[in-house]
Design an enzyme around this catalytic site. Structure first.
Site, PDB file in Angstrom:
ATOM      1  N   TYR A  14       0.845  -1.247   0.000  1.00  0.00           N
ATOM      2  CA  TYR A  14       0.031   0.054  -0.172  1.00  0.00           C
ATOM      3  C   TYR A  14       0.959   1.247  -0.043  1.00  0.00           C
ATOM      4  O   TYR A  14       0.135   2.323   0.299  1.00  0.00           O
ATOM      5  CB  TYR A  14      -0.997  -0.183   1.313  1.00  0.00           C
ATOM      6  CG  TYR A  14      -1.978  -1.268   1.050  1.00  0.00           C
ATOM      7  CD1 TYR A  14      -3.161  -0.912   0.224  1.00  0.00           C
ATOM      8  CD2 TYR A  14      -2.193  -2.287   1.744  1.00  0.00           C
ATOM      9  CE1 TYR A  14      -4.170  -1.773   0.128  1.00  0.00           C
ATOM     10  CE2 TYR A  14      -3.057  -3.071   1.701  1.00  0.00           C
ATOM     11  CZ  TYR A  14      -3.958  -3.039   0.810  1.00  0.00           C
ATOM     12  OH  TYR A  14      -4.980  -3.982   0.818  1.00  0.00           O
ATOM     13  N   ASP A  51      -0.537 -10.172   8.449  1.00  0.00           N
ATOM     14  CA  ASP A  51       0.273 -11.076   7.988  1.00  0.00           C
ATOM     15  C   ASP A  51       0.844 -10.590   6.711  1.00  0.00           C
ATOM     16  O   ASP A  51       0.077 -10.105   5.778  1.00  0.00           O
ATOM     17  CB  ASP A  51      -0.765 -12.376   7.535  1.00  0.00           C
ATOM     18  CG  ASP A  51       0.036 -13.576   7.550  1.00  0.00           C
ATOM     19  OD1 ASP A  51       1.152 -13.698   8.011  1.00  0.00           O
ATOM     20  OD2 ASP A  51      -0.422 -14.680   7.056  1.00  0.00           O
ATOM     21  N   HIS A  77       4.153  -6.564  -5.450  1.00  0.00           N
ATOM     22  CA  HIS A  77       2.855  -6.322  -5.961  1.00  0.00           C
ATOM     23  C   HIS A  77       1.970  -5.068  -5.152  1.00  0.00           C
ATOM     24  O   HIS A  77       2.611  -4.723  -4.006  1.00  0.00           O
ATOM     25  CB  HIS A  77       2.002  -7.648  -6.003  1.00  0.00           C
ATOM     26  CG  HIS A  77       1.661  -8.071  -4.514  1.00  0.00           C
ATOM     27  ND1 HIS A  77       2.434  -8.811  -3.691  1.00  0.00           N
ATOM     28  CD2 HIS A  77       0.522  -7.862  -3.750  1.00  0.00           C
ATOM     29  CE1 HIS A  77       1.946  -9.086  -2.633  1.00  0.00           C
ATOM     30  NE2 HIS A  77       0.918  -8.633  -2.521  1.00  0.00           N
ATOM     31  N   TYR A 106     -11.428  -0.969  -0.273  1.00  0.00           N
ATOM     32  CA  TYR A 106     -11.698  -0.536   1.062  1.00  0.00           C
ATOM     33  C   TYR A 106     -10.432   0.143   1.678  1.00  0.00           C
ATOM     34  O   TYR A 106     -10.249   0.769   2.723  1.00  0.00           O
ATOM     35  CB  TYR A 106     -11.893  -1.702   2.131  1.00  0.00           C
ATOM     36  CG  TYR A 106     -10.484  -2.441   2.635  1.00  0.00           C
ATOM     37  CD1 TYR A 106     -10.122  -3.237   1.814  1.00  0.00           C
ATOM     38  CD2 TYR A 106     -10.124  -2.428   3.918  1.00  0.00           C
ATOM     39  CE1 TYR A 106      -8.871  -4.169   2.078  1.00  0.00           C
ATOM     40  CE2 TYR A 106      -8.940  -3.230   4.254  1.00  0.00           C
ATOM     41  CZ  TYR A 106      -8.240  -4.002   3.185  1.00  0.00           C
ATOM     42  OH  TYR A 106      -7.271  -4.381   3.801  1.00  0.00           O
ATOM     43  N   ARG A 107      -9.395   0.145   0.620  1.00  0.00           N
ATOM     44  CA  ARG A 107      -7.938   0.716   1.034  1.00  0.00           C
ATOM     45  C   ARG A 107      -7.066   0.786  -0.086  1.00  0.00           C
ATOM     46  O   ARG A 107      -7.424  -0.243  -0.956  1.00  0.00           O
ATOM     47  CB  ARG A 107      -7.429  -0.113   2.027  1.00  0.00           C
ATOM     48  CG  ARG A 107      -6.086  -0.092   2.718  1.00  0.00           C
ATOM     49  CD  ARG A 107      -6.007  -1.199   3.724  1.00  0.00           C
ATOM     50  NE  ARG A 107      -4.466  -1.197   4.493  1.00  0.00           N
ATOM     51  CZ  ARG A 107      -4.282  -2.336   4.996  1.00  0.00           C
ATOM     52  NH1 ARG A 107      -4.546  -3.418   4.958  1.00  0.00           N
ATOM     53  NH2 ARG A 107      -3.065  -2.140   5.817  1.00  0.00           N
TER      54      ARG A 107
END
Lengths: 532, 209
Positions: free
Chosen positions: A92, A151, A395, A477-478
């Site tokens: 992210y 995780d 990724h 959601y993010r």
């Protein structure tokens, strides 16, 4: 030395850094090229391109008072800060700032576990505390509580919660923001506030009751840029007597509808307490030509898919979850679940493992799916080691959210399978994860590279996924920092009224715009295009 | 300005002619020397904090930055000489026993009187129970024979304790190969590392020794 932040002259930047050094010591202000390279986004979809986001420097305080002083300096110079906790959320955006040229406010040195109450089943931590840290503390002190871990487990409790990450264990714990109770925040002006019951200095319930009195403001500090969170309380899960990990398989593609409906019901009535994942052993199989054709088709029929499933001898769907509690209760829950599922023709039930707690060190080491038992691991990386497995590349996570309905799960992967194929990439594995009882989040890894041509394709793929799914009501959601403007653009009710509210809050709380400019597309007034 | 803040290694390693030696010889080289990098960190970056009733790590980010500086300084040395630096002596060698060649590599490390810890796929327990506690007490080098993915992961974790990748090579590494290795974060997407099943020999070490 990197370029100064936009809007600051080199002299102003040096003066600001000198003041920061006076606060934290020269040891803890980093501003050589080598320094700031450590804060690059390792999985950046813009790696090496002009638009890649870079820090100009970093500063690492060790106390709330130092954070306050840093924020005051930032206000004086209008120095953009980008707070991170552990900065390891690589998919992210990692530790790279949204607004290139920001100074990373690295909170890893603030890593004290301030309190763990076994009796109250709560903890209070600083931003640098990782899941590993908390697990080790609980284990070494023989405290029979679990921390619900992300995780891999190298992330931090506070950073992951503020980004609204999720985990695997009980209902009250695996939504990491929902599992928090009380926070301390250094506001962009340098003022410290405590939320919930923490606003009352005599309260004994700061980590027990979330709301305090009056408006509950904790939410505005998540996925945002309204302050620097310096403490957070969390609820910890009581270690159960046993945990039974199970899976349920159904043979046909259309069985997803009944399977997910029943799982949804069982999660809402709390029979199933854990995160529940629904994946497809058929769609996630090795890429033989027929599977590639089906996945790329954008809508092969159930009959075609079922014929293929039969040919490879696999059930179409598999659901996995864990039951926690007293053994007699868990056995009853499992019996009830099997009863509820028994109407699906061909359904099969599998008991993967039953753990009795506490686990020995050897049992911890041997446990598969450690995060489901409150054990942080690096297994997401380590699993790549097994001979014969093909690990993924670096990724981004594209993570649309759907209703918990089998037909939506099917439609989503029909859509995204074709999009991946259109861009010449292998479709994402199909998995719907019920972090929350009432939604499914469907992670799609989107590979990143270290060359501009491939990353250009990656970005185009990601944008197509976001917009195509958004058109169907499947918002994310993010989202990775680079795509936050795109992600937020989907929340467009009443001509983006929510976004305007975010900006008004920003202008009010952070008038100089010094904290995390641009995060989730919330820009301070002086950087907004409409005010430029 | 950083260079002025650091006391870099003064015990310049003796160049040797072992440029073609294997990692076994390399590991013996770890045992040479006496001045520890860790000593220079005492009282600077690492301290104890008993808040919350537990010792609390204090990250030496400065040591981390120092790593990068000295990497450049060492780049011109014969790698065998560089490996003789005392701070490059590993406190432990971790070996992924799932990888081909693991028994051979473990034996080489043991032959060099280096403690070997084996794991199967997930280095999390090793990190949690062995490596990180030791790094908290005193930063020291770690050698390994793992997948590139595990190395990537450990690089991230170890850099907060002032360790950086000093050398790596595919397979049971030869010194020559490691001499040409990069010292920055290993790029898993580099085509060199495209075979994720392959094993890599590597060394993460503090630089200020």
């Amino acid at each position: 030395m990197p370029n100064p932040p936009p809007g600051l002259s080199e002299r102003q930047f040096r003066n600001a850094l000198t003041q920061l050094e006076e606060i934290v010591g020269r040891e803890w202000v980093f501003h050589t090229d080598e320094d700031v390279a450590l804060y690059r986004d390792a999985y950046s979809p813009l790696w090496g391109e002009d638009e890649e986001r870079h820090a100009s420097a970093a500063v690492a305080p060790t106390s709330v008072e130092e954070v306050q002083d840093i924020v005051r300096v930032a206000n004086e110079f209008q120095l953009p800060l980008y707070p991170i906790s552990t900065g390891r959320n690589l998919t992210y955006g990692g530790s790279a700032p949204v607004y290139s040229g920001s100074v990373v406010l690295d909170l890893k040195r603030m890593n004290r576990i301030l309190e763990v109450s076994e009796r109250d089943k709560t903890c209070l931590v600083e931003p640098g505390v990782s899941y590993f840290d908390m697990y080790r503390y609980l284990r070494q002190n023989n405290i029979r509580l679990w921390v619900d871990t992300a995780d891999p487990g190298w992330g931090g409790l506070i950073g992951n919660a503020l980004d609204r990450g999720g985990g695997y264990t009980g209902t009250d714990f695996r939504d990491h923001f929902d599992a928090h109770c009380g926070m301390e925040v250094v506001l962009p002006t340098g003022e410290v506030v405590r939320t919930g019951m923490g606003a009352n200095e005599d309260a004994t319930t700061w980590q027990l009751f979330k709301y305090g009195m009056g408006p509950w403001v904790d939410g505005i500090f998540s996925q945002s840029n309204f302050g620097v969170v310096t403490k957070m309380g969390f609820w910890l899960m009581e270690e159960p007597e046993v945990a039974k990990q199970v899976s349920i398989t159904v043979p046909r593609r259309e069985d997803a509808i009944a399977l997910v409906d029943i799982l949804h019901s069982l999660m809402c009535d709390t029979t199933i307490p854990s995160q529940t994942s629904v994946s497809s052993p058929v769609m996630n199989g090795s890429n033989d030509p027929e599977l590639v054709r089906l996945r790329s088709s954008g809508g092969a029929s159930d009959a075609e898919w079922n014929a293929y499933a039969q040919s490879v001898g696999r059930p179409f769907w598999s659901a996995g979850f864990v039951l926690y509690g007293a053994e007699k209760v868990v056995d009853s829950q499992w019996e009830h679940i099997r009863d509820r599922m028994s109407g699906i023709a061909g359904v099969q039930f599998n008991e993967t493992v039953t753990h009795r707690f506490p686990l020995t060190d050897d049992e911890v080491e041997a446990a598969p799916n450690k995060a489901r038992f409150g054990i942080p691991s690096l297994n997401l990386f380590g699993s790549r080691n097994a001979p014969g497995q093909q690990p993924s590349e670096g990724h981004l996570d594209f993570s649309p959210m759907i209703r918990p309905r089998g037909e939506e799960l099917i439609a989503l992967y029909d859509l995204t399978g074709k999009i991946y194929a259109d861009y010449g990439l292998t479709p994402s594995p199909a998995i719907g994860m019920m972090f929350h009882a009432r939604t499914m989040i469907c992670f799609h890894p989107v590979p990143t590279f270290r060359n501009a041509a491939d990353n250009q394709r990656t970005r185009a793929l990601f944008e197509t996924l976001v917009t195509s799914c958004g058109e169907r009501g499947w918002n994310i959601y993010r989202i990775h920092a680079h795509f936050q403007e795109l992600g937020m653009s989907l929340f467009d009710f009443n001509d983006h009224a929510l976004h305007r509210l975010h900006e008004r809050l920003k202008d009010s709380i952070d008038p100089r715009g010094v904290i995390s400019a641009g995060r989730y597309n919330i820009w301070p007034r002086h950087l907004r295009e409409d005010d430029a | 300005m950083h260079a002025a803040q650091y006391t870099f290694a003064t015990d310049t390693p003796e160049p040797t002619s072992a440029a073609t030696a294997t990692l076994g010889v390399l590991a013996v080289g770890y045992l040479v020397g006496s001045v520890s990098l860790a000593l220079s960190n005492r009282g600077k970056g690492f301290a104890s904090d008993h808040a919350g009733g537990r010792p609390c790590k204090m990250l030496s980010r400065r040591a981390l930055i120092g790593n990068l500086c000295v990497t450049s300084a060492l780049s011109g040395l014969p790698i065998s000489a560089a490996f003789a630096a005392p701070s490059w002596r590993p406190m432990v060698a971790i070996v992924d026993k799932l990888l081909p060649g693991a028994p051979d590599m473990a034996a080489r490390y043991r032959g060099a009187r280096t403690e070997v810890q084996q794991f199967a796929g997930d280095p999390g327990k090793l990190w949690l129970q062995t490596i990180e506690p030791q790094l908290r007490a005193e930063p020291a080098a770690i050698a390994g024979y793992t997948s590139a993915s595990t190395l990537f992961c450990l690089q991230y974790l170890a850099r907060d304790y002032g360790l950086a990748l000093k050398a790596h090579a595919q397979g049971v590494g030869e010194l020559d190969a490691m001499a040409g290795s990069k010292s920055e974060l290993l790029d898993l997407r580099d085509s060199t590392y495209s075979d994720r099943r392959a094993a890599y020999s590597w060394l993460l070490a503090p630089i200020r020794g």
